[in-house]
Every structure is written in C-alpha cells, then in structure tokens.
Design an enzyme around this catalytic site. Structure first.
Site, short mmCIF file in Angstrom:
data_model
loop_
_atom_site.label_atom_id
_atom_site.label_comp_id
_atom_site.label_asym_id
_atom_site.label_seq_id
_atom_site.Cartn_x
_atom_site.Cartn_y
_atom_site.Cartn_z
N HIS A 90 32.40 9.28 -12.56
CA HIS A 90 31.97 7.92 -12.81
C HIS A 90 31.64 7.59 -14.26
CE1 HIS A 90 27.38 8.54 -12.88
NE2 HIS A 90 27.62 9.40 -11.90
N ASP A 137 25.54 12.76 -17.12
CA ASP A 137 25.62 12.31 -15.93
C ASP A 137 26.36 10.81 -16.13
OD1 ASP A 137 25.58 11.44 -13.52
OD2 ASP A 137 23.46 11.14 -13.40
N GLU A 165 28.90 3.82 -9.66
CA GLU A 165 28.32 4.90 -8.98
C GLU A 165 26.79 5.00 -9.07
OE1 GLU A 165 26.64 8.68 -7.91
OE2 GLU A 165 26.37 7.62 -9.86
N GLU A 166 26.43 4.50 -10.25
CA GLU A 166 24.75 4.51 -10.30
C GLU A 166 24.02 3.50 -9.27
OE1 GLU A 166 23.13 6.56 -11.64
OE2 GLU A 166 24.43 7.69 -13.14
N ASP A 170 30.40 15.39 -10.63
CA ASP A 170 29.48 14.69 -10.95
C ASP A 170 28.42 15.93 -11.21
OD1 ASP A 170 27.21 12.82 -11.69
OD2 ASP A 170 27.92 11.76 -9.92
N HIS A 229 19.22 11.87 -15.80
CA HIS A 229 18.42 10.63 -16.02
C HIS A 229 17.62 10.52 -16.88
CE1 HIS A 229 20.42 8.53 -12.12
NE2 HIS A 229 21.32 9.32 -12.86
#
Ligand SMILES: [Zn+2]
Length: 346
Positions: A69, A187, A221-222, A242, A322
């Site tokens: 993603h 990510d 995706e998030e 991922d 993140h």
C-alpha cells in the site's frame, strides 16, 4: 543475489518523499506510472485509484496477486482557529507524540502548498512550565502553526486554506552509509519500492513466470478497505507485502524478511506460509516468523470482503512503526528476494 541497489534506493527515496496520506494518492501514483512507462510495463487503475500491473505467466487460470500500500498516515485541516492556527484530524491510526514538533505541508484544493509545524497548544516551557510537559498529546491539544504572517481566521482564509485540506508530515528520509533506512512511512512505501523493483527485474531479465502474477498497489490500506475491491478475478493466492513488527518481545527483525503467522485479524493461510518459509530455506533468504498483536493488512481486508483466496503477509521489519520508522537494506533486499522467488515458484 546481487541487485542494482542504487535503483532500489532511487525508487524508495522518491516514493517516500512524495506525500500520499490515505485518500490523497494521485501524485504518488503518477510517479509510479512514469516509472512503469519507462519500463514499458502496462497497468490499469481501479475506480478508487489502486493500480494493477499484470505479468502474464504460463497458467492464466491460477493467478498470484501481490500487494503493497502506497497510502500513509497524515492529517486533514479540521478547522481554522481565531488565532490563525489550524486544528487537525488524523488520517490513519498513530500516536500524536509521534508528530509533536514535526514540520509539515498543507496543500489546498487549488494546489497551493504552505509549510508549517505541528505543535501542542502549549508548546513553550517558558510560558506553560509543567503544563507544557504534561499536556496530553491528543488531536484536540495539537495544532498546525503555518509559516505565514497570519493573526486571525480571516488571514488564513485569505491564503486559500480551508477545512479538508491535506496535511503531510515531513518524512525525514535518511539512508545511512551502512544501510539503515530511517523515514516516516516505510510502512508501506518500502514495500511499494520493493514491488516496483521486482517488476523491473522480472521485465528486464525476461523471467518466464509459471503463473500470471498481479501487482496490486493499494491506496486505502491505512483506513482498512485498500484491497477490499477489484482484485484480479483469478487470484488464488494473495500476498500482502507490508511491514514486519520488530521490537519489544517480538520475533521480527530489521535485518531479515518477516513472515506473519497471525495478526489481529487471525491466522494467515498455513500452507501458503509453509510455502514461503520453504522458498526462504531453499534460497538461503534470511527470515523470521512472527505474530503481530495490533495489526491487520490488506490480506485481512480482502478476506473480510469475501474473497475466496489463500493469504499471506510478508515484509521488511520496520522498527517504531507509525512513528519515525527504521529498517535496514538487508531486510528490504531479503524481501525483494522472497517476492522474486515466490513469483517463480511453480
Ligand atoms: Zn502498512
């Protein structure tokens, strides 16, 4: 296997540095499209803006689909305050501490770009003392200070900034001499770079694939629905590439490719996991199997949408996910290897 590391870094750096908060991915898709044009590789776009590259193999009935993603975390202008600061609402799930003091850009719907800084509403210890230190880092206590001489809501509106404008955080991308890759949004942009590199390799080396293989660049995706729609019809195996999750009590690593056995959404397909482990063993690819406590992937999304597919989740190990993330080229290269060898697996 020795690869053209400079090309891989070129893809990674460019993809990392083009802002693409979830829901705002047209520009990054343009970059990827341009690179695919250079390679002379056709692709298609889904209605909601994901990209699919299909490389034909011998068997067209049984297809493999490999996703990564390109959407990331970010924020949106929630309101303009009377003092000329912007309140914000997060896009995706992250700790507000992770953006405290970060530089950012604000892009208006007319395409004007302004810079600014994410601050708490009490950013100075000289003014607020312990209240500044102890202030809870939650969206309500954070704001954007725009790098313009603005003193009121009207001043900001005159710039053309409005509710709903996209806020992107600086990625601070650095690749060290000894191979560490530090950046926001490894990510999952590290994996998008990996897939683009794999596509390039398959095309340049004219590798014949046993199965038609699709590369799915997901763009939501998030927020959980990236791969919920538009997977190529004959997909039987679906691999989400991922981030792995190294850190406290985890088995993942920043120096190998990570294979997920189970995350929050449940276990991944047992036989497909075994197949991937076997590919690692046969090709001497360093790997670790792990379980992720707070995680779900585009494979989970596809299963949730009702697709009848076998799924797996693999990827480079990303430390401090993140937040300001880190991985190592070893991990990226091991994942390139695994994806390439999996594509060629009969
Ligand atoms: Zn991800």
């Amino acid at each position: 296997m020795i690869y053209d590391n400079e090309k891989l870094k070129y893809y990674a750096k460019n993809i990392l540095e083009i802002p693409s908060p979830t829901g705002y991915t047209d520009k990054i898709m343009e970059f990827i499209s341009t690179e695919l044009h250079i390679l002379n590789v056709p692709f298609s776009m889904t209605n909601k803006g994901a990209m699919i590259v299909t490389i034909k193999g011998k068997n067209h009935e049984y297809q493999k689909t490999i996703s990564a993603h390109v959407d990331t975390l970010g924020a949106m202008v929630k309101g303009i305050k009377e003092n000329g600061a912007l309140s914000l609402v997060p896009l995706g799930g992250f700790m507000m501490n992770a953006i405290d003091g970060e530089n950012c850009t604000i892009e208006t719907v007319d395409g004007k770009v302004f810079t600014g800084t994410i601050q708490t509403t009490k950013p100075s210890v000289h003014i607020s003392g312990d209240e500044a230190r102890d202030l809870k880092r939650i969206p309500e206590n954070m704001e954007v200070i725009i790098d313009e001489k603005v003193f009121s809501k009207q001043d900001v509106e005159k710039l053309g900034i409005n509710v709903g404008d996209i806020i992107s955080f600086d990625t601070r991308t650095r690749i060290t001499e000894n191979g560490f890759v530090k950046s926001r949004y490894l990510d999952d942009k590290a994996s998008v770079a990996i897939l683009l590199f794999v596509i390039k390799h398959l095309i340049k080396e004219k590798i014949q694939l046993p199965f038609t293989t699709n590369f799915f660049i997901s763009n939501y995706e998030e927020v959980g629905h990236g791969a919920k729609a538009a997977l190529p019809e004959n997909t039987k195996e679906f691999i989400a590439v991922d981030m792995g999750a190294p850190g406290l009590d985890q088995n993942s690593s920043e120096y190998v490719t990570c294979i997920c056995a189970k995350d929050t959404s449940g276990p991944y397909d047992y036989n497909l996991r075994k197949k991937l482990i076997n590919v690692c063993k046969v090709n001497a690819i360093p790997y670790k199997v792990d379980v992720y406590p707070f995680y779900s992937s585009d494979a989970s999304a596809a299963l949730g949408a009702g697709y009848d597919i076998k799924t797996a989740l693999i990827g480079p190990g990303v430390f401090a996910s993140h937040a300001y993330e880190r991985t190592h080229m070893d991990s990226i290269l091991a994942t390139v290897d695994l994806v390439l060898k999996y594509c060629q697996e009969a």
